[in-house]
Scaffold this active site. Structure first.
Site, PDB file in Angstrom:
ATOM      1  N   GLY A   1       0.482  -1.326   0.142  1.00  0.00           N
ATOM      2  CA  GLY A   1      -0.159  -0.167   0.145  1.00  0.00           C
ATOM      3  C   GLY A   1       0.685   0.860  -0.015  1.00  0.00           C
ATOM      4  O   GLY A   1       2.100   1.166   0.541  1.00  0.00           O
ATOM      5  N   ILE A   2      -0.101   2.359  -0.444  1.00  0.00           N
ATOM      6  CA  ILE A   2       0.851   3.294  -0.163  1.00  0.00           C
ATOM      7  C   ILE A   2       0.404   4.900  -0.421  1.00  0.00           C
ATOM      8  O   ILE A   2      -1.136   4.653  -0.485  1.00  0.00           O
ATOM      9  CB  ILE A   2       2.079   4.092  -2.047  1.00  0.00           C
ATOM     10  CG1 ILE A   2       0.432   3.827  -2.962  1.00  0.00           C
ATOM     11  CG2 ILE A   2       2.562   2.949  -2.903  1.00  0.00           C
ATOM     12  CD1 ILE A   2       0.711   4.527  -4.716  1.00  0.00           C
TER      13      ILE A   2
ATOM     14  N   TYR B   1      -3.390   3.650  13.489  1.00  0.00           N
ATOM     15  CA  TYR B   1      -1.854   4.120  13.618  1.00  0.00           C
ATOM     16  C   TYR B   1      -1.064   3.305  13.498  1.00  0.00           C
ATOM     17  O   TYR B   1      -0.585   3.219  14.775  1.00  0.00           O
ATOM     18  CB  TYR B   1      -2.125   5.873  13.893  1.00  0.00           C
ATOM     19  CG  TYR B   1      -2.760   7.242  12.550  1.00  0.00           C
ATOM     20  CD1 TYR B   1      -1.658   7.249  12.074  1.00  0.00           C
ATOM     21  CD2 TYR B   1      -4.329   6.800  12.715  1.00  0.00           C
ATOM     22  CE1 TYR B   1      -2.664   8.530  11.011  1.00  0.00           C
ATOM     23  CE2 TYR B   1      -5.099   7.074  11.558  1.00  0.00           C
ATOM     24  CZ  TYR B   1      -4.412   8.250  11.219  1.00  0.00           C
ATOM     25  OH  TYR B   1      -5.355   9.164  10.457  1.00  0.00           O
TER      26      TYR B   1
ATOM     27  N   TYR C   1      -6.834   7.093  -0.729  1.00  0.00           N
ATOM     28  CA  TYR C   1      -7.017   6.157  -0.102  1.00  0.00           C
ATOM     29  C   TYR C   1      -7.473   5.418   0.675  1.00  0.00           C
ATOM     30  O   TYR C   1      -7.863   4.464   1.044  1.00  0.00           O
ATOM     31  CB  TYR C   1      -5.524   6.798   1.361  1.00  0.00           C
ATOM     32  CG  TYR C   1      -5.039   5.768   1.673  1.00  0.00           C
ATOM     33  CD1 TYR C   1      -3.971   4.972   2.040  1.00  0.00           C
ATOM     34  CD2 TYR C   1      -5.477   5.225   2.902  1.00  0.00           C
ATOM     35  CE1 TYR C   1      -3.101   4.223   2.487  1.00  0.00           C
ATOM     36  CE2 TYR C   1      -4.495   4.671   4.086  1.00  0.00           C
ATOM     37  CZ  TYR C   1      -3.608   3.426   3.840  1.00  0.00           C
ATOM     38  OH  TYR C   1      -2.805   3.145   4.663  1.00  0.00           O
TER      39      TYR C   1
HETATM   40  N1  CAA Z   1      -8.760  17.972   9.842  1.00  0.00           N
HETATM   41  C1  CAA Z   1      -9.083  19.403   8.912  1.00  0.00           C
HETATM   42  N2  CAA Z   1      -8.585  20.269   8.039  1.00  0.00           N
HETATM   43  C2  CAA Z   1      -7.372  20.062   8.345  1.00  0.00           C
HETATM   44  C3  CAA Z   1      -6.465  18.046   8.897  1.00  0.00           C
HETATM   45  C4  CAA Z   1      -7.352  17.865   9.664  1.00  0.00           C
HETATM   46  N3  CAA Z   1      -7.383  16.219   9.994  1.00  0.00           N
HETATM   47  N4  CAA Z   1      -5.605  18.505   8.787  1.00  0.00           N
HETATM   48  C5  CAA Z   1      -5.229  20.133   7.662  1.00  0.00           C
HETATM   49  N5  CAA Z   1      -6.092  20.745   7.926  1.00  0.00           N
HETATM   50  C6  CAA Z   1      -5.684  22.096   7.587  1.00  0.00           C
HETATM   51  C7  CAA Z   1      -4.985  22.291   8.356  1.00  0.00           C
HETATM   52  O1  CAA Z   1      -5.672  23.617   9.131  1.00  0.00           O
HETATM   53  C8  CAA Z   1      -5.145  23.707   7.168  1.00  0.00           C
HETATM   54  O2  CAA Z   1      -5.836  24.505   7.193  1.00  0.00           O
HETATM   55  P1  CAA Z   1      -5.697  26.059   7.002  1.00  0.00           P
HETATM   56  O3  CAA Z   1      -5.391  26.264   5.494  1.00  0.00           O
HETATM   57  O4  CAA Z   1      -7.147  26.934   7.617  1.00  0.00           O
HETATM   58  O5  CAA Z   1      -4.768  26.561   7.621  1.00  0.00           O
HETATM   59  C9  CAA Z   1      -4.780  22.829   5.636  1.00  0.00           C
HETATM   60  O6  CAA Z   1      -5.820  22.257   5.801  1.00  0.00           O
HETATM   61  C10 CAA Z   1      -4.098  22.288   4.867  1.00  0.00           C
HETATM   62  O7  CAA Z   1      -3.891  23.060   3.908  1.00  0.00           O
HETATM   63  P2  CAA Z   1      -3.040  22.865   3.238  1.00  0.00           P
HETATM   64  O8  CAA Z   1      -3.352  23.270   2.424  1.00  0.00           O
HETATM   65  O9  CAA Z   1      -1.941  23.690   4.066  1.00  0.00           O
HETATM   66  O10 CAA Z   1      -2.350  21.318   2.329  1.00  0.00           O
HETATM   67  P3  CAA Z   1      -0.796  20.443   2.297  1.00  0.00           P
HETATM   68  O11 CAA Z   1      -1.177  21.049   1.077  1.00  0.00           O
HETATM   69  O12 CAA Z   1       0.088  21.162   2.836  1.00  0.00           O
HETATM   70  O13 CAA Z   1      -1.482  19.098   3.059  1.00  0.00           O
HETATM   71  C11 CAA Z   1      -1.347  17.377   4.875  1.00  0.00           C
HETATM   72  C12 CAA Z   1      -1.721  18.351   3.913  1.00  0.00           C
HETATM   73  C13 CAA Z   1      -1.303  16.712   3.533  1.00  0.00           C
HETATM   74  C14 CAA Z   1      -3.227  17.521   4.793  1.00  0.00           C
HETATM   75  C15 CAA Z   1      -0.768  17.136   5.557  1.00  0.00           C
HETATM   76  O14 CAA Z   1      -1.466  17.745   6.331  1.00  0.00           O
HETATM   77  C16 CAA Z   1      -1.047  15.473   5.679  1.00  0.00           C
HETATM   78  O15 CAA Z   1      -0.390  15.059   5.476  1.00  0.00           O
HETATM   79  N6  CAA Z   1      -1.748  15.265   7.038  1.00  0.00           N
HETATM   80  C17 CAA Z   1      -2.037  13.714   7.767  1.00  0.00           C
HETATM   81  C18 CAA Z   1      -3.036  13.068   6.634  1.00  0.00           C
HETATM   82  C19 CAA Z   1      -2.889  11.749   7.436  1.00  0.00           C
HETATM   83  O16 CAA Z   1      -3.312  11.344   8.366  1.00  0.00           O
HETATM   84  N7  CAA Z   1      -3.024  10.781   6.898  1.00  0.00           N
HETATM   85  C20 CAA Z   1      -2.892   9.452   7.092  1.00  0.00           C
HETATM   86  C21 CAA Z   1      -1.404   9.024   6.427  1.00  0.00           C
HETATM   87  S1  CAA Z   1      -1.533   7.332   7.446  1.00  0.00           S
HETATM   88  C22 CAA Z   1      -1.793   6.300   6.498  1.00  0.00           C
HETATM   89  O17 CAA Z   1      -2.374   6.050   6.063  1.00  0.00           O
HETATM   90  C23 CAA Z   1      -1.829   4.833   7.700  1.00  0.00           C
HETATM   91  C24 CAA Z   1      -3.071   4.183   7.888  1.00  0.00           C
HETATM   92  O18 CAA Z   1      -3.803   3.189   7.227  1.00  0.00           O
HETATM   93  C25 CAA Z   1      -3.626   4.801   9.114  1.00  0.00           C
END
Ligand code: CAA
Length: 240
Positions: A84-85, A179, A147
């Site tokens: 998975g990615i 996680y 995803y």
């Molecule tokens: N809920 C609500 N808002 C959120 C949020 C959330 N969970 N996460 C980020 N935001 C908001 C931020 O507060 C920010 O808001 P503002 O613009 O008002 O400040 C905005 O979204 C971020 O926007 P950006 O344009 O700056 O976002 P970006 O293009 O830089 O992307 C991101 C950032 C990709 C969302 C990054 O924050 C990220 O990677 N988040 C984690 C996502 C995540 O949890 N992925 C799970 C990976 S683990 C996995 O997948 C394994 C598994 O199976 C569990």
């Protein structure tokens, strides 16, 4: 003779823990990987588990790769669809490429791997298919439309196929990790990670070995009455 288990994405992260746990449980294990030759070679040197390189997103590569594994080791009786990615981005920024890459690996990859193995399992009247989905396929996740859609698709795939396998002695199940402490977590910003851990009732990330033990149980003869199920292993973060 020991059963042959094939684990996709089986040389790193959760997949490596699954491969080694199955080996420790007495299976002959083959692990696939997509890109990192160095890590795969190190994994084989350390564990003695054979690794094979192909892209689960390609049906032809899966069919050819599975044929090679079966020629080397014998028929695959346990398939763990773990590869998975992530390509996280808010939806308004998500590109068609980010969508396609995740769907190809995380959803089509499950079809591509299972389909060539299925006829042999039907003939032998035994099989175990375990697919690693995710908590985010169950609850959705900001920045993971691709995803979450693929991982939810894995659950639907499993529920449908379980009905077809039931009379042939084949169980088809999902493990949905929360996680887990792996390299994949490195893509998550630290501030976001702190919030995630705060939302896990057990107060920590999961360990890959905890997912592996769940898979070993589902692969065992003892789990023959469990099929079409999704077993959540997420520290209480999301309860269905
Ligand atoms: N809920 C609500 N808002 C959120 C949020 C959330 N969970 N996460 C980020 N935001 C908001 C931020 O507060 C920010 O808001 P503002 O613009 O008002 O400040 C905005 O979204 C971020 O926007 P950006 O344009 O700056 O976002 P970006 O293009 O830089 O992307 C991101 C950032 C990709 C969302 C990054 O924050 C990220 O990677 N988040 C984690 C996502 C995540 O949890 N992925 C799970 C990976 S683990 C996995 O997948 C394994 C598994 O199976 C569990």
């Amino acid at each position: 003779m020991s059963r042959v288990a094939l684990v996709t994405g089986g040389s790193r992260g959760i997949g490596a823990a699954i491969s080694t746990a199955l080996k420790d449980a007495g299976y002959t294990v083959a692990a696939t990987y997509a890109g990192n030759d160095e890590k795969a070679a190190a994994f084989t040197a350390e564990t003695g588990i054979k690794t094979y390189k192909w892209d689960v997103g390609s049906y032809e590569d899966c069919a050819a790769g599975i044929a090679k594994v079966e020629a080397d080791l014998g028929p695959v009786e346990v398939l763990v669809n773990n590869a998975g990615i992530t390509r996280d981005a808010p939806f308004h920024k998500m590109s068609p490429t980010q969508w396609k890459e995740v769907m190809d690996t995380n959803l089509s990859g499950v079809f591509n791997m299972t389909h060539p193995i299925w006829p042999g399992m039907r003939e032998r009247k035994f099989g175990r298919i375990v697919t690693i989905s995710s908590i985010n396929g169950q609850k959705g996740q900001f920045a993971q439309v691709n995803y979450a859609a693929a991982k939810a698709g894995d659950i639907g795939f499993t529920k449908a196929l379980a009905q077809e396998g039931a009379r042939a002695g084949i169980t088809v199940n999902v493990v949905a990790p929360g996680y887990i402490n792996t390299e994949m977590m490195a893509t998550i910003p630290e501030k976001v990670m702190d919030q995630i851990v705060a939302g896990i009732p057990v107060g920590r990330l999961g360990e890959a070995a905890e997912i592996a033990r769940t898979v070993v149980f589902l692969a065992s003869d003892d789990a023959g009455f469990i099929t079409g199920s999704t077993i959540s292993a997420n520290g209480g973060q999301y309860m269905l």
